[in-house]
Design a protein around this motif. Structure first.
Motif, PDB file in Angstrom:
ATOM      1  N   LYS A 114      24.567  28.723  34.184  1.00 50.48           N
ATOM      2  CA  LYS A 114      24.579  29.720  33.122  1.00 50.48           C
ATOM      3  C   LYS A 114      23.190  30.261  32.836  1.00 50.48           C
ATOM      4  N   THR A 115      22.242  29.339  32.626  1.00 51.35           N
ATOM      5  CA  THR A 115      20.887  29.768  32.285  1.00 51.35           C
ATOM      6  C   THR A 115      20.215  30.485  33.445  1.00 51.35           C
ATOM      7  N   LYS A 116      20.547  30.106  34.671  1.00 47.61           N
ATOM      8  CA  LYS A 116      19.970  30.762  35.838  1.00 47.61           C
ATOM      9  C   LYS A 116      20.389  32.230  35.900  1.00 47.61           C
ATOM     10  N   ASN A 117      21.622  32.511  35.490  1.00 44.29           N
ATOM     11  CA  ASN A 117      22.137  33.876  35.547  1.00 44.29           C
ATOM     12  C   ASN A 117      21.755  34.717  34.328  1.00 44.29           C
ATOM     13  N   LEU A 118      21.192  34.086  33.310  1.00 41.04           N
ATOM     14  CA  LEU A 118      20.853  34.831  32.107  1.00 41.04           C
ATOM     15  C   LEU A 118      19.806  35.904  32.371  1.00 41.04           C
ATOM     16  N   ASN A 140      30.442  32.854  28.130  1.00 36.73           N
ATOM     17  CA  ASN A 140      31.106  31.697  27.509  1.00 36.73           C
ATOM     18  C   ASN A 140      30.140  30.553  27.268  1.00 36.73           C
ATOM     19  N   LYS A 141      30.538  29.701  26.327  1.00 39.74           N
ATOM     20  CA  LYS A 141      29.786  28.475  26.069  1.00 39.74           C
ATOM     21  C   LYS A 141      30.613  27.276  26.520  1.00 39.74           C
ATOM     22  N   ARG A 142      31.670  26.947  25.765  1.00 37.39           N
ATOM     23  CA  ARG A 142      32.589  25.872  26.164  1.00 37.39           C
ATOM     24  C   ARG A 142      34.040  26.349  26.213  1.00 37.39           C
ATOM     25  N   ASP A 143      34.356  27.346  25.420  1.00 34.74           N
ATOM     26  CA  ASP A 143      35.756  27.791  25.332  1.00 34.74           C
ATOM     27  C   ASP A 143      36.276  28.366  26.642  1.00 34.74           C
ATOM     28  N   ASP A 144      37.566  28.137  26.871  1.00 34.71           N
ATOM     29  CA  ASP A 144      38.256  28.762  27.992  1.00 34.71           C
ATOM     30  C   ASP A 144      38.677  30.165  27.568  1.00 34.71           C
ATOM     31  N   LEU A 145      38.175  31.169  28.243  1.00 31.34           N
ATOM     32  CA  LEU A 145      38.438  32.557  27.871  1.00 31.34           C
ATOM     33  C   LEU A 145      39.536  33.174  28.733  1.00 31.34           C
ATOM     34  N   GLY A 146      40.401  32.330  29.275  1.00 30.65           N
ATOM     35  CA  GLY A 146      41.417  32.775  30.227  1.00 30.65           C
ATOM     36  C   GLY A 146      42.313  33.887  29.733  1.00 30.65           C
ATOM     37  N   LYS A 147      42.762  33.797  28.470  1.00 26.82           N
ATOM     38  CA  LYS A 147      43.702  34.811  27.975  1.00 26.82           C
ATOM     39  C   LYS A 147      43.033  36.171  27.817  1.00 26.82           C
ATOM     40  N   TYR A 148      41.726  36.181  27.620  1.00 29.39           N
ATOM     41  CA  TYR A 148      41.007  37.457  27.528  1.00 29.39           C
ATOM     42  C   TYR A 148      40.694  38.005  28.921  1.00 29.39           C
ATOM     43  N   ILE A 149      40.445  37.107  29.863  1.00 25.70           N
ATOM     44  CA  ILE A 149      40.200  37.525  31.249  1.00 25.70           C
ATOM     45  C   ILE A 149      41.432  38.217  31.814  1.00 25.70           C
ATOM     46  N   ILE A 155      37.694  40.041  38.951  1.00 32.10           N
ATOM     47  CA  ILE A 155      36.632  40.277  39.937  1.00 32.10           C
ATOM     48  C   ILE A 155      36.185  38.966  40.573  1.00 32.10           C
ATOM     49  N   ASP A 156      35.824  37.968  39.740  1.00 33.57           N
ATOM     50  CA  ASP A 156      35.362  36.651  40.197  1.00 33.57           C
ATOM     51  C   ASP A 156      34.225  36.786  41.215  1.00 33.57           C
ATOM     52  N   SER A 157      33.104  37.265  40.744  1.00 32.38           N
ATOM     53  CA  SER A 157      31.959  37.523  41.613  1.00 32.38           C
ATOM     54  C   SER A 157      30.706  36.858  41.063  1.00 32.38           C
ATOM     55  N   LYS A 158      29.718  36.733  41.894  1.00 33.65           N
ATOM     56  CA  LYS A 158      28.412  36.258  41.476  1.00 33.65           C
ATOM     57  C   LYS A 158      27.788  37.285  40.544  1.00 33.65           C
ATOM     58  N   VAL A 159      27.109  36.818  39.514  1.00 31.00           N
ATOM     59  CA  VAL A 159      26.485  37.716  38.553  1.00 31.00           C
ATOM     60  C   VAL A 159      25.208  38.299  39.146  1.00 31.00           C
ATOM     61  N   SER A 160      25.071  39.610  39.047  1.00 29.05           N
ATOM     62  CA  SER A 160      23.851  40.266  39.522  1.00 29.05           C
ATOM     63  C   SER A 160      23.566  41.493  38.668  1.00 29.05           C
ATOM     64  N   LYS A 161      22.302  41.849  38.589  1.00 28.48           N
ATOM     65  CA  LYS A 161      21.895  43.015  37.809  1.00 28.48           C
ATOM     66  C   LYS A 161      22.534  44.303  38.332  1.00 28.48           C
ATOM     67  N   GLY A 184      28.794  31.085  34.755  1.00 28.52           N
ATOM     68  CA  GLY A 184      27.939  31.723  35.744  1.00 28.52           C
ATOM     69  C   GLY A 184      28.640  32.644  36.716  1.00 28.52           C
ATOM     70  N   ARG A 185      29.944  32.861  36.538  1.00 28.85           N
ATOM     71  CA  ARG A 185      30.701  33.761  37.416  1.00 28.85           C
ATOM     72  C   ARG A 185      31.222  34.938  36.613  1.00 28.85           C
ATOM     73  N   LEU A 186      31.090  36.136  37.168  1.00 27.27           N
ATOM     74  CA  LEU A 186      31.635  37.330  36.529  1.00 27.27           C
ATOM     75  C   LEU A 186      33.128  37.370  36.855  1.00 27.27           C
ATOM     76  N   LYS A 187      33.932  36.992  35.876  1.00 32.32           N
ATOM     77  CA  LYS A 187      35.354  36.800  36.112  1.00 32.32           C
ATOM     78  C   LYS A 187      36.162  38.096  36.087  1.00 32.32           C
ATOM     79  N   ALA A 188      35.855  38.985  35.153  1.00 31.48           N
ATOM     80  CA  ALA A 188      36.675  40.192  35.010  1.00 31.48           C
ATOM     81  C   ALA A 188      35.917  41.279  34.263  1.00 31.48           C
ATOM     82  N   ALA A 189      36.367  42.503  34.454  1.00 38.14           N
ATOM     83  CA  ALA A 189      35.812  43.655  33.751  1.00 38.14           C
ATOM     84  C   ALA A 189      36.953  44.405  33.069  1.00 38.14           C
ATOM     85  N   ARG A 190      36.587  45.313  32.196  1.00 40.70           N
ATOM     86  CA  ARG A 190      37.542  46.121  31.438  1.00 40.70           C
ATOM     87  C   ARG A 190      38.502  45.241  30.627  1.00 40.70           C
TER      88      ARG A 190
END
Length: 267
Positions: A114-118, A140-149, A155-161, A184-190
């Motif tokens: 997480k901190t590496k991707n910040l 995210n911190k600890r919560d599972d954000l599945g229902k929002y994803i 997408i489920d991709s590596k985070v990049s600028k 640390g993973r970009l799970k979804a957009a929109r």
């Protein structure tokens, strides 16, 4: 101890004290929201029910008793977000979540990711802000954000600028809604986020900032929100919006919050 016609002992005093604390904590959770009015109204009806029952008014007691039973189910629906927050607070205070050894053993690798991707996230936020493109980035911190994803495009991709900057380009089909980053993973957009609707939410806030506050209130995630009009970057944590943060401090604030058990950003 006898007080008038009442027989009171120390367990009754303890019972009243604990109930008072519980009611106060519930009020703190719902304070400033529409649900707070519902809570106070239901509490008033319950007190009235106790008085009627004590006076022995059978018919009115039966009617109010039925209302209280149906109302209890309705309260669960109305207060689902508040109940979730209450359970989350309890969960964060347990031995497991506050045990340093267990956190180091179980969560260090995830936290490092997480901190590496910040840095990528913050750099992308600066680029988006400089182009006056609006954005919502949920980390995210600890919560599972599945229902929002599930509300967005997976997408489920590596985070990049470059990826984040392109997603929030005004010509991108995915620039509306939020991007959600989990471990640390970009799970979804929109993605669609819950919108804060409390009475204490300033009417001047736009939909994007209300969504950031709503998401941070419903979960322990931190939300980066970028204004399309001003290009300013704000952070939403625990239902509160933190604006005016120096750009150079954004990453350190995020690292501190994600690495700690705090529910609020330090000022």
């Amino acid at each position: 101890m006898n007080v008038g016609f009442l027989n009171i002992n120390w367990t009754d005093v303890l019972d009243v004290f604990l109930v008072s604390i519980l009611l106060y904590q519930v009020y703190i959770l719902v304070r400033g929201s529409i649900a707070s009015r519902v809570f106070l109204g239901y509490l008033f009806v319950y007190v009235f029910y106790l008085v009627v029952k004590g006076l022995g008014l059978g018919l009115l007691t039966a009617i109010l008793q039925y209302f209280m039973g149906v109302g209890a189910v309705a309260l669960i629906v109305i207060f689902q977000q508040e109940i979730r927050r209450f359970l989350l607070i309890i969960g964060k205070s347990t031995i497991y979540t506050n045990n340093d050894f267990i956190k180091r053993f179980m969560g260090t690798s995830v936290l490092d990711v997480k901190t590496k991707n910040l840095k990528e996230i913050v750099d992308a936020s600066k680029t988006i802000a400089s182009n006056f493109n609006g954005a919502l980035i949920v980390v995210n911190k600890r919560d599972d954000l599945g229902k929002y994803i599930e509300t967005g495009e997976l997408i489920d991709s590596k985070v990049s600028k470059p990826l984040l900057a392109s997603l929030f380009n005004q010509y991108s089909e995915l620039h509306d809604g939020a991007v959600i980053i989990v471990d640390g993973r970009l799970k979804a957009a929109r993605c669609v986020l819950p919108v804060a609707d409390g009475v204490d939410v300033p009417s001047s806030l736009g939909f994007r900032h209300r969504a950031a506050m709503g998401m941070s209130e419903a979960t322990d995630a931190v939300v980066i929100v970028i204004s399309e009009q001003t290009g300013k970057i704000s952070l939403a944590v625990d239902g509160e919006l933190h604006g005016g943060i120096p750009v150079g401090e954004i990453q350190s604030r995020l690292e501190e919050y994600l690495a700690s058990d705090k529910q609020r950003l330090t000022h």
